[in-house]
Write an enzyme that holds these catalytic residues in place. Structure first.
Site, short mmCIF file in Angstrom:
data_model
loop_
_atom_site.label_atom_id
_atom_site.label_comp_id
_atom_site.label_asym_id
_atom_site.label_seq_id
_atom_site.Cartn_x
_atom_site.Cartn_y
_atom_site.Cartn_z
N ASP A 105 0.84 -1.20 0.00
CA ASP A 105 0.00 0.00 0.00
C ASP A 105 0.88 1.25 0.00
OD1 ASP A 105 0.87 -0.05 2.61
OD2 ASP A 105 -1.13 -0.04 3.53
N GLU A 159 -1.26 -5.73 8.49
CA GLU A 159 -0.53 -5.10 9.59
C GLU A 159 -1.22 -5.37 10.92
OE1 GLU A 159 -0.08 -0.90 8.81
OE2 GLU A 159 0.89 -1.25 6.87
N GLU A 166 9.16 -4.04 10.76
CA GLU A 166 9.51 -2.70 10.24
C GLU A 166 9.94 -1.77 11.37
OE1 GLU A 166 6.75 -0.95 7.47
OE2 GLU A 166 7.78 0.99 7.50
O1 KIV Z 1 3.49 -1.12 1.68
C1 KIV Z 1 4.68 -1.46 1.70
O2 KIV Z 1 5.46 -1.14 0.80
C2 KIV Z 1 5.14 -2.24 2.83
C3 KIV Z 1 6.59 -2.60 2.90
C4 KIV Z 1 7.44 -1.43 3.05
C5 KIV Z 1 6.87 -3.65 3.90
O3 KIV Z 1 4.36 -2.60 3.66
#
Ligand code: KIV
Length: 300
Positions: free
Chosen positions: A65, A135, A202
């Site tokens: 996203d 998430e 992260e």
């Molecule tokens: O949306 C994204 O690009 C992510 C990555 C950075 C793990 O969640």
């Protein structure tokens, strides 16, 4: 013994042991962890880049996203919808042959098990994704379990979770301090127990990421989480230097593609203005001989 080519193995739905997998699947990622081979992952949003990413041998491609930031120019990932991810995921899937393709579940698209099943189902059925990512910590474990029970592989994502940017008070490093460390480790274990096959970590301290990676059987994929993870992921546009001004601590620009694009466009502009492009070799002509006009007869 004859070894099947990757393409032949793929066509027959087999795993060509000697040549490596024709298509990377979730069990291959577990094998990489067991063999202590680091997993490589990047984000991607279109078919052209997907072909290049596959050619480079990257293992995992995430239609993140983060497309809200790098494609749409939004400040946060919150405006991204299931439709947006499905659209980009389908495009990416057309460019990939080998990499494992993961679709991000956007903000509020997994707020309960029913909604999550609908959203994730579209990612696999319409976007051709092989798995989804969501998430959240222990609180999303029941959602993970519902998706896994429906046959949908789930990658977890803990630490800095950008969809909770406002709840976290900004994009801040997570897992600092005794309480926060324990919460993060408990979440990692809860997500593994719920059935996640992999976990993004992260923006957490490197020693915490290493501890989580050692405690879990499933592979961890870090971003801003140090070298002790089982793999690494970066946003494609960040690692290529497409936004030269965006360089947080965890990003390494492996190329200056942004500058290369500006240089190429400058050269194009100069040649168009000078009239040197298009040259003869870029120009079509009609090879049919044109009949010479009849000489005019004098009247009378
Ligand atoms: O949306 C994204 O690009 C992510 C990555 C950075 C793990 O969640």
């Amino acid at each position: 013994m004859t070894t099947l080519s990757n393409a032949a193995a793929a066509a027959r739905g087999l795993y060509a042991v000697d040549a490596g997998p024709a298509r990377l699947r979730i069990h291959h990622l577990a094998e990489l962890k067991n063999k202590r081979q680091r997993i490589t992952a990047v984000t991607c949003y279109d078919a052209t880049f997907a072909r290049l990413v596959d050619q480079a041998g990257i293992d995992v491609v995430l239609v993140g996203d983060s497309l809200g930031n790098v494609i749409q120019g939004q400040e946060t990932t919150l405006p991204v919808t299931v439709d947006h991810i499905v659209y980009h995921c389908a495009a990416v899937s057309r460019g990939l042959q080998r990499a494992h393709l993961v679709a991000d579940l956007p903000f509020l698209s997994y707020r309960n098990a029913d909604v999550a099943l609908q959203s994730a189902g579209r990612m696999l059925a319409e976007g051709n994704a092989h798995a989804v990512k969501l998430e959240g910590g222990a609180e999303v474990a029941p959602i993970v379990a519902a998706l896994v029970a429906a046959g949908i592989p789930v990658m977890g994502h803990i630490g800095l979770t950008p969809q909770s940017v406002h709840a976290m008070g900004g994009h801040r490093v997570q897992g600092r301090g005794k309480e926060a460390r324990k919460r993060l480790i408990d979440s990692a274990i809860a997500l593994q127990e719920a059935g996640c096959y992999s976990l993004v970590l992260e923006a957490i301290p490197a020693d915490l990421a290493a501890e989580v990676s050692a405690a879990l059987d499933i592979p961890t994929i870090g971003i801003g989480a140090g070298a002790g993870c089982d793999g690494q992921i970066l946003v494609l546009y960040d690692l290529l230097g497409l936004n030269p001004g965006f360089k947080p601590k965890f990003v390494k620009q492996f190329a200056q593609v942004g500058q290369a694009v500006v240089d190429a466009l400058g050269a194009y502009r100069a040649e168009v203005q000078a009239g040197t492009f298009p040259a003869a070799e870029h120009t079509y002509c009609d090879p049919t001989p044109v009949a010479a006009p009849e000489p005019r007869r004098a009247a009378g």
